[in-house]
Design a protein around this motif. Structure first.
Motif, PDB file in Angstrom:
ATOM      1  N   LEU A 154       0.852  -1.189   0.000  1.00 42.62           N
ATOM      2  CA  LEU A 154       0.000   0.000   0.000  1.00 42.62           C
ATOM      3  C   LEU A 154       0.886   1.237   0.000  1.00 42.62           C
ATOM      4  N   VAL A 155       0.579   2.168  -0.883  1.00 39.29           N
ATOM      5  CA  VAL A 155       1.322   3.427  -0.968  1.00 39.29           C
ATOM      6  C   VAL A 155       0.352   4.574  -0.746  1.00 39.29           C
ATOM      7  N   GLU A 156       0.647   5.370   0.271  1.00 36.92           N
ATOM      8  CA  GLU A 156      -0.223   6.482   0.656  1.00 36.92           C
ATOM      9  C   GLU A 156       0.342   7.801   0.151  1.00 36.92           C
ATOM     10  N   SER A 157      -0.546   8.757  -0.027  1.00 31.43           N
ATOM     11  CA  SER A 157      -0.120  10.111  -0.376  1.00 31.43           C
ATOM     12  C   SER A 157      -1.187  11.089   0.099  1.00 31.43           C
ATOM     13  N   GLY A 158      -0.798  12.365   0.199  1.00 28.89           N
ATOM     14  CA  GLY A 158      -1.768  13.402   0.455  1.00 28.89           C
ATOM     15  C   GLY A 158      -1.729  14.044   1.825  1.00 28.89           C
ATOM     16  N   GLY A 159      -0.878  13.568   2.730  1.00 29.38           N
ATOM     17  CA  GLY A 159      -0.806  14.209   4.035  1.00 29.38           C
ATOM     18  C   GLY A 159      -0.122  15.559   3.947  1.00 29.38           C
ATOM     19  N   GLY A 160      -0.068  16.243   5.085  1.00 36.12           N
ATOM     20  CA  GLY A 160       0.604  17.534   5.106  1.00 36.12           C
ATOM     21  C   GLY A 160       0.136  18.406   6.239  1.00 36.12           C
ATOM     22  N   LEU A 161       0.455  19.691   6.116  1.00 36.26           N
ATOM     23  CA  LEU A 161       0.106  20.688   7.122  1.00 36.26           C
ATOM     24  C   LEU A 161      -1.018  21.562   6.589  1.00 36.26           C
ATOM     25  N   VAL A 162      -2.035  21.757   7.401  1.00 40.84           N
ATOM     26  CA  VAL A 162      -3.172  22.570   6.990  1.00 40.84           C
ATOM     27  C   VAL A 162      -3.685  23.336   8.203  1.00 40.84           C
ATOM     28  N   GLN A 163      -4.288  24.488   7.966  1.00 37.34           N
ATOM     29  CA  GLN A 163      -4.875  25.259   9.052  1.00 37.34           C
ATOM     30  C   GLN A 163      -6.228  24.674   9.446  1.00 37.34           C
ATOM     31  N   ALA A 164      -6.615  24.908  10.679  1.00 37.85           N
ATOM     32  CA  ALA A 164      -7.924  24.471  11.154  1.00 37.85           C
ATOM     33  C   ALA A 164      -9.022  25.012  10.235  1.00 37.85           C
ATOM     34  N   GLY A 165      -9.973  24.128   9.919  1.00 35.55           N
ATOM     35  CA  GLY A 165     -11.033  24.486   8.993  1.00 35.55           C
ATOM     36  C   GLY A 165     -10.746  24.124   7.551  1.00 35.55           C
ATOM     37  N   GLY A 166      -9.512  23.755   7.281  1.00 33.92           N
ATOM     38  CA  GLY A 166      -9.115  23.410   5.922  1.00 33.92           C
ATOM     39  C   GLY A 166      -9.420  21.970   5.573  1.00 33.92           C
ATOM     40  N   SER A 167      -8.961  21.568   4.390  1.00 38.20           N
ATOM     41  CA  SER A 167      -9.241  20.234   3.860  1.00 38.20           C
ATOM     42  C   SER A 167      -7.974  19.576   3.353  1.00 38.20           C
ATOM     43  N   LEU A 168      -7.971  18.260   3.410  1.00 39.47           N
ATOM     44  CA  LEU A 168      -6.923  17.446   2.806  1.00 39.47           C
ATOM     45  C   LEU A 168      -7.581  16.194   2.231  1.00 39.47           C
ATOM     46  N   ARG A 169      -6.948  15.633   1.203  1.00 41.14           N
ATOM     47  CA  ARG A 169      -7.420  14.379   0.642  1.00 41.14           C
ATOM     48  C   ARG A 169      -6.276  13.374   0.653  1.00 41.14           C
ATOM     49  N   LEU A 170      -6.502  12.255   1.330  1.00 41.42           N
ATOM     50  CA  LEU A 170      -5.532  11.167   1.362  1.00 41.42           C
ATOM     51  C   LEU A 170      -5.891  10.118   0.309  1.00 41.42           C
ATOM     52  N   SER A 171      -4.857   9.534  -0.297  1.00 36.78           N
ATOM     53  CA  SER A 171      -5.049   8.456  -1.264  1.00 36.78           C
ATOM     54  C   SER A 171      -4.180   7.280  -0.871  1.00 36.78           C
ATOM     55  N   CYS A 172      -4.641   6.089  -1.217  1.00 35.67           N
ATOM     56  CA  CYS A 172      -3.877   4.882  -0.921  1.00 35.67           C
ATOM     57  C   CYS A 172      -4.125   3.885  -2.043  1.00 35.67           C
ATOM     58  N   ALA A 173      -3.059   3.478  -2.708  1.00 34.24           N
ATOM     59  CA  ALA A 173      -3.160   2.545  -3.822  1.00 34.24           C
ATOM     60  C   ALA A 173      -2.512   1.214  -3.448  1.00 34.24           C
ATOM     61  N   ALA A 174      -3.212   0.133  -3.763  1.00 28.35           N
ATOM     62  CA  ALA A 174      -2.713  -1.214  -3.476  1.00 28.35           C
ATOM     63  C   ALA A 174      -2.144  -1.839  -4.741  1.00 28.35           C
ATOM     64  N   SER A 175      -1.038  -2.532  -4.581  1.00 31.93           N
ATOM     65  CA  SER A 175      -0.432  -3.246  -5.712  1.00 31.93           C
ATOM     66  C   SER A 175       0.323  -4.453  -5.176  1.00 31.93           C
ATOM     67  N   GLY A 176       0.632  -5.378  -6.103  1.00 30.37           N
ATOM     68  CA  GLY A 176       1.378  -6.550  -5.673  1.00 30.37           C
ATOM     69  C   GLY A 176       1.562  -7.524  -6.811  1.00 30.37           C
ATOM     70  N   GLY A 177       2.522  -8.395  -6.657  1.00 25.80           N
ATOM     71  CA  GLY A 177       2.785  -9.379  -7.694  1.00 25.80           C
ATOM     72  C   GLY A 177       1.790 -10.505  -7.700  1.00 25.80           C
ATOM     73  N   SER A 178       1.072 -10.678  -6.583  1.00 23.95           N
ATOM     74  CA  SER A 178       0.105 -11.765  -6.483  1.00 23.95           C
ATOM     75  C   SER A 178      -1.248 -11.329  -7.029  1.00 23.95           C
ATOM     76  N   ARG A 179      -2.029 -12.307  -7.439  1.00 24.63           N
ATOM     77  CA  ARG A 179      -3.408 -12.012  -7.762  1.00 24.63           C
ATOM     78  C   ARG A 179      -4.155 -11.892  -6.438  1.00 24.63           C
ATOM     79  N   PHE A 180      -4.864 -10.808  -6.284  1.00 21.40           N
ATOM     80  CA  PHE A 180      -5.529 -10.586  -5.013  1.00 21.40           C
ATOM     81  C   PHE A 180      -6.858  -9.886  -5.208  1.00 21.40           C
ATOM     82  N   GLY A 181      -7.694 -10.012  -4.214  1.00 23.61           N
ATOM     83  CA  GLY A 181      -8.958  -9.288  -4.178  1.00 23.61           C
ATOM     84  C   GLY A 181      -9.091  -8.644  -2.810  1.00 23.61           C
ATOM     85  N   ILE A 182      -9.465  -7.384  -2.812  1.00 18.58           N
ATOM     86  CA  ILE A 182      -9.571  -6.641  -1.554  1.00 18.58           C
ATOM     87  C   ILE A 182     -11.025  -6.566  -1.143  1.00 18.58           C
ATOM     88  N   THR A 183     -11.299  -6.938   0.091  1.00 17.41           N
ATOM     89  CA  THR A 183     -12.666  -6.821   0.604  1.00 17.41           C
ATOM     90  C   THR A 183     -12.862  -5.469   1.272  1.00 17.41           C
TER      91      THR A 183
END
Length: 124
Positions: A4-33
């Motif tokens: 899992l690789v995350e992105s989108g964190g940081g510093l923000v003022q109170a009342g502001g917004s942030l969007r976090l993303s997380c992408a899954a990858s791997g060499g195996s065949r997989f299914g995420i529940t």
């Protein structure tokens, strides 16, 4: 295994917004529940922020209901966390989590993976 690789964190003022993303990858065949976001302060237990199943069922911590929205793109194995009206109390390291099955073996095997964590800091 599934990474899992995350992105989108940081510093923000109170009342502001942030969007976090997380992408899954791997060499195996997989299914995420279920994919989700947890957060942890130093010396404290990791706590659930929100999660979402492959059917789209969501769960939120009471402290973030009405401010945070979790969503998911199953085709991209990616989960998002839109965080609005952020408060200083939302300052944590946020971790992505994914659970599911590995299909490169029989019978399929359960897996659970964590991202490396991304810092979210909300200033007052």
């Amino acid at each position: 295994q599934v990474q899992l690789v995350e992105s989108g964190g940081g510093l923000v003022q109170a009342g502001g917004s942030l969007r976090l993303s997380c992408a899954a990858s791997g060499g195996s065949r997989f299914g995420i529940t279920t994919m989700g976001w947890y957060r942890q302060a130093p010396g404290k237990q990791r706590e659930l922020v929100a999660d979402i199943t492959d059917a789209g069922t969501t769960t939120y911590a009471d402290s973030v209901k009405g401010r945070f929205t979790i969503s998911r793109d199953n085709a991209k194995n990616t989960v998002y966390l839109q965080m609005n009206r952020l408060k200083p109390d939302d300052t944590y390291v946020y971790y992505c989590n994914a659970r599911g099955l590995l299909f490169d073996r029989y019978p399929p095997k359960d897996f659970g993976s964590w991202g490396q964590g991304t810092q979210v800091t909300v200033s007052s």
